[in-house]
Design a protein around this motif. Structure first.
Motif, PDB file in Angstrom:
ATOM      1  N   PRO A  27     -23.517   9.363  15.259  1.00 34.07           N
ATOM      2  CA  PRO A  27     -24.978   8.986  15.238  1.00 34.07           C
ATOM      3  C   PRO A  27     -25.667   8.659  16.483  1.00 34.07           C
ATOM      4  O   PRO A  27     -24.878   8.151  17.399  1.00 34.07           O
ATOM      5  N   ARG A  63     -26.613  12.773   9.705  1.00 33.36           N
ATOM      6  CA  ARG A  63     -26.091  13.005   8.345  1.00 33.36           C
ATOM      7  C   ARG A  63     -26.939  12.957   7.380  1.00 33.36           C
ATOM      8  O   ARG A  63     -26.877  12.705   6.258  1.00 33.36           O
ATOM      9  N   SER A 100     -22.852  -1.340  -1.665  1.00 29.00           N
ATOM     10  CA  SER A 100     -21.300  -0.944  -1.742  1.00 29.00           C
ATOM     11  C   SER A 100     -20.759  -2.235  -1.664  1.00 29.00           C
ATOM     12  O   SER A 100     -21.450  -3.402  -1.458  1.00 29.00           O
ATOM     13  N   PRO A 103     -19.413  -3.388   4.365  1.00 26.48           N
ATOM     14  CA  PRO A 103     -20.250  -2.595   5.137  1.00 26.48           C
ATOM     15  C   PRO A 103     -19.603  -1.288   5.542  1.00 26.48           C
ATOM     16  O   PRO A 103     -18.355  -1.104   5.191  1.00 26.48           O
ATOM     17  N   GLY A 104     -20.603  -0.373   5.789  1.00 32.31           N
ATOM     18  CA  GLY A 104     -20.159   0.931   6.575  1.00 32.31           C
ATOM     19  C   GLY A 104     -19.743   1.802   5.636  1.00 32.31           C
ATOM     20  O   GLY A 104     -19.009   2.815   5.874  1.00 32.31           O
ATOM     21  N   CYS A 105     -19.970   1.955   4.353  1.00 31.28           N
ATOM     22  CA  CYS A 105     -19.754   2.589   3.129  1.00 31.28           C
ATOM     23  C   CYS A 105     -20.626   3.833   2.984  1.00 31.28           C
ATOM     24  O   CYS A 105     -20.530   4.882   2.205  1.00 31.28           O
ATOM     25  N   GLY A 106     -21.777   4.155   3.988  1.00 31.63           N
ATOM     26  CA  GLY A 106     -22.634   5.137   3.645  1.00 31.63           C
ATOM     27  C   GLY A 106     -23.946   4.934   3.004  1.00 31.63           C
ATOM     28  O   GLY A 106     -24.568   5.625   2.414  1.00 31.63           O
ATOM     29  N   LYS A 107     -24.144   3.597   2.831  1.00 32.06           N
ATOM     30  CA  LYS A 107     -25.323   3.056   1.759  1.00 32.06           C
ATOM     31  C   LYS A 107     -26.605   3.901   2.304  1.00 32.06           C
ATOM     32  O   LYS A 107     -27.513   4.385   1.608  1.00 32.06           O
ATOM     33  N   THR A 108     -26.946   3.495   3.862  1.00 36.58           N
ATOM     34  CA  THR A 108     -28.198   3.970   4.471  1.00 36.58           C
ATOM     35  C   THR A 108     -28.304   5.337   4.331  1.00 36.58           C
ATOM     36  O   THR A 108     -29.362   6.292   3.968  1.00 36.58           O
ATOM     37  N   VAL A 109     -27.281   6.307   4.818  1.00 37.77           N
ATOM     38  CA  VAL A 109     -27.302   7.736   4.792  1.00 37.77           C
ATOM     39  C   VAL A 109     -27.481   8.249   3.506  1.00 37.77           C
ATOM     40  O   VAL A 109     -28.284   8.931   3.106  1.00 37.77           O
ATOM     41  N   ASP A 132     -32.414  -4.037   3.645  1.00 35.56           N
ATOM     42  CA  ASP A 132     -31.307  -4.491   4.231  1.00 35.56           C
ATOM     43  C   ASP A 132     -31.710  -5.521   5.609  1.00 35.56           C
ATOM     44  O   ASP A 132     -31.922  -4.910   6.712  1.00 35.56           O
ATOM     45  N   LYS A 135     -29.294  -5.688   8.626  1.00 42.12           N
ATOM     46  CA  LYS A 135     -29.081  -4.633   9.342  1.00 42.12           C
ATOM     47  C   LYS A 135     -30.044  -3.481   9.114  1.00 42.12           C
ATOM     48  O   LYS A 135     -29.717  -2.505   8.737  1.00 42.12           O
ATOM     49  N   ASN A 137     -32.120  -0.155   9.416  1.00 41.87           N
ATOM     50  CA  ASN A 137     -31.763   0.799  10.325  1.00 41.87           C
ATOM     51  C   ASN A 137     -32.343   2.081   9.651  1.00 41.87           C
ATOM     52  O   ASN A 137     -31.930   3.177  10.238  1.00 41.87           O
ATOM     53  N   TYR A 141     -32.397   5.624  11.609  1.00 40.37           N
ATOM     54  CA  TYR A 141     -31.724   6.996  10.991  1.00 40.37           C
ATOM     55  C   TYR A 141     -32.722   8.089  10.894  1.00 40.37           C
ATOM     56  O   TYR A 141     -32.208   9.255  11.323  1.00 40.37           O
ATOM     57  N   PRO A 217     -24.412  -4.830   1.935  1.00 40.38           N
ATOM     58  CA  PRO A 217     -22.921  -4.804   1.009  1.00 40.38           C
ATOM     59  C   PRO A 217     -23.143  -5.804  -0.025  1.00 40.38           C
ATOM     60  O   PRO A 217     -23.386  -6.854   0.529  1.00 40.38           O
ATOM     61  N   THR A 266     -17.844   8.058  -1.391  1.00 42.56           N
ATOM     62  CA  THR A 266     -18.521   8.701   0.255  1.00 42.56           C
ATOM     63  C   THR A 266     -17.397   8.561   1.004  1.00 42.56           C
ATOM     64  O   THR A 266     -16.296   8.096   0.994  1.00 42.56           O
TER      65      THR A 266
HETATM   66  N1  LIG Z   1     -20.811  10.824   3.412  1.00 46.56           N
HETATM   67  C1  LIG Z   1     -20.345  10.543   4.430  1.00 46.56           C
HETATM   68  N2  LIG Z   1     -19.624  11.291   5.131  1.00 46.56           N
HETATM   69  C2  LIG Z   1     -19.136  10.850   6.427  1.00 46.56           C
HETATM   70  N3  LIG Z   1     -19.726   9.805   7.103  1.00 46.56           N
HETATM   71  C3  LIG Z   1     -20.734   9.105   6.641  1.00 46.56           C
HETATM   72  C4  LIG Z   1     -21.115   9.659   5.211  1.00 46.56           C
HETATM   73  N4  LIG Z   1     -22.195   8.551   4.976  1.00 46.56           N
HETATM   74  C5  LIG Z   1     -22.313   7.914   6.238  1.00 46.56           C
HETATM   75  N5  LIG Z   1     -21.278   8.250   7.034  1.00 46.56           N
HETATM   76  C6  LIG Z   1     -21.154   7.513   8.329  1.00 46.56           C
HETATM   77  O1  LIG Z   1     -20.559   6.247   8.160  1.00 46.56           O
HETATM   78  C7  LIG Z   1     -21.407   5.225   9.205  1.00 46.56           C
HETATM   79  C8  LIG Z   1     -22.155   4.452   8.324  1.00 46.56           C
HETATM   80  O2  LIG Z   1     -23.047   4.845   7.639  1.00 46.56           O
HETATM   81  P1  LIG Z   1     -24.019   3.823   6.944  1.00 46.56           P
HETATM   82  O3  LIG Z   1     -25.009   3.396   7.945  1.00 46.56           O
HETATM   83  O4  LIG Z   1     -25.113   4.779   6.027  1.00 46.56           O
HETATM   84  O5  LIG Z   1     -23.536   2.970   6.106  1.00 46.56           O
HETATM   85  P2  LIG Z   1     -23.954   1.557   5.569  1.00 46.56           P
HETATM   86  O6  LIG Z   1     -23.026   1.428   4.290  1.00 46.56           O
HETATM   87  O7  LIG Z   1     -25.379   1.667   5.544  1.00 46.56           O
HETATM   88  O8  LIG Z   1     -23.604   0.387   6.634  1.00 46.56           O
HETATM   89  P3  LIG Z   1     -23.886  -0.958   6.499  1.00 46.56           P
HETATM   90  O9  LIG Z   1     -23.156  -1.645   5.562  1.00 46.56           O
HETATM   91  O10 LIG Z   1     -23.755  -1.543   8.048  1.00 46.56           O
HETATM   92  O11 LIG Z   1     -25.603  -0.930   6.256  1.00 46.56           O
HETATM   93  C9  LIG Z   1     -22.376   6.270  10.027  1.00 46.56           C
HETATM   94  O12 LIG Z   1     -21.609   6.545  11.095  1.00 46.56           O
HETATM   95  C10 LIG Z   1     -22.365   7.258   9.032  1.00 46.56           C
HETATM   96  O13 LIG Z   1     -22.799   8.778   9.830  1.00 46.56           O
END
Ligand SMILES: Nc1ncnc2c1ncn2[C@@H]1O[C@H](COP(=O)(O)OP(=O)(O)OP(=O)(O)O)[C@@H](O)[C@H]1O
Ligand SMILES: [Mg+2]
Length: 283
Positions: A27, A63, A100, A103-109, A132, A135, A137, A141, A217, A266
């Protein structure tokens, strides 16, 4: 507020498909230069904000791929889109939350790609809202810097209509309400009357408006629990190696059964066999 939707859709004619070879990288920060307004034709006359151009390469690096025509990367989001849309339409639902366990499971993407994929079909107007407050963002993104945001709406400094931002890259069918900075006491804000009013205003944009909320999350705080009563449907993201059985179980116990549309795997890194006809039909 149907004029907002009409204004955003008017810019559809100006949309250019800019399919690029997808290369997924780390990112990045948004570019220093704010995207220029891509088209104000129609929009300004209807008092909506001009559509913004976004950088497709920047999106792909983050992404965000659901706008790409014929890309195998969009297929998963389109399948999720159709499953979610069918359930929501069948039940008359208008609001969806993507969360999710941790954190960091890919929610925002996922929320952004799902919103773009919904926006690409003509039967609904998708609005993505960054709730959110710990955080925020979504704007980062997407690569733009909003001059007004959800907090301004909640504070009464502007309306949902004034805050709603459309983008050419999505064909004009997507509106985004961003949040610029973290906010203290997020769960209190999410359960406030002002937030209820915002949700009502978004639903009032048009009868076919679907609102997708990016939230924190579930297990880090009570934000999601506080907001759930306002929400029709929930998509729970689960990441292999990150989401434990206990965590997923804790979430499932807290989401009312009737609200759970489904769980989504994810960031799965195992091999997925590409079906031969994906290539055939994808041309
Ligand atoms: N389907 C996917 N495959 C691989 N990587 C991914 C995927 N979705 C998201 N990512 C990567 O995982 C990381 C976290 O993604 P994202 O910010 O969407 O998560 P989040 O759940 O929103 O995090 P947070 O809880 O911090 O808000 C980023 O580096 C993103 O590029
Ligand atoms: Mg996030």
């Amino acid at each position: 507020m149907d004029h907002i939707r009409k204004a955003i859709l008017k810019a559809k004619a100006a949309q250019k498909h800019r399919a690029e070879v997808v290369s997924v990288a780390s990112p990045r920060r948004p570019p220093d230069v704010e995207p220029k307004p891509a088209s104000s034709a129609g929009a300004s006359s209807d008092h909506a904000r001009p559509l913004l151009d976004l950088d497709p390469k920047y999106l792909e690096a983050n992404r965000i791929v659901a706008h790409l025509p014929h890309s195998p990367l969009t297929v998963g989001f389109d399948i999720l889109r159709t499953q979610v849309y069918q359930v929501m339409r069948e039940r008359g639902w208008r609001t969806l939350l993507v969360t999710s366990p941790t954190p960091g499971c890919g929610k925002t993407v996922t929320a952004i790609n799902l919103a773009i994929s919904l926006a690409r079909q003509h039967s609904c107007f998708a609005v993505l809202i960054d709730c959110d407050f710990r955080k925020p963002n979504v704007a980062e993104y997407l690569g733009y810097s909003p001059d007004i945001d959800l907090i301004d709406v909640l504070d009464g400094h502007c309306t949902v209509a004034q805050c709603l931002q459309g983008f050419t890259v999505t064909g004009g069918g997507l509106g985004v309400i961003a949040t610029r900075d973290p906010l203290p006491r997020p769960s209190e804000v999410l359960s406030s009357q002002s937030m209820k009013d915002v949700v009502a205003s978004i639903k009032a944009i048009s009868p076919d408006t679907l609102a997708i909320f990016d939230v924190p999350p579930m297990l880090v705080a009570d934000d999601v629990m506080a907001f759930l009563p306002e929400i029709d449907g929930v998509v729970l993201l689960v990441t292999p190696g990150k989401s434990t059985y206990a965590d997923v179980d804790a979430c499932l116990r807290n989401i009312p059964k009737e609200k759970l549309i489904g769980t989504v795997l994810t960031k799965y890194e195992g091999a997925i066999e590409q079906h031969h006809y994906t290539r055939y039909y994808g041309r």
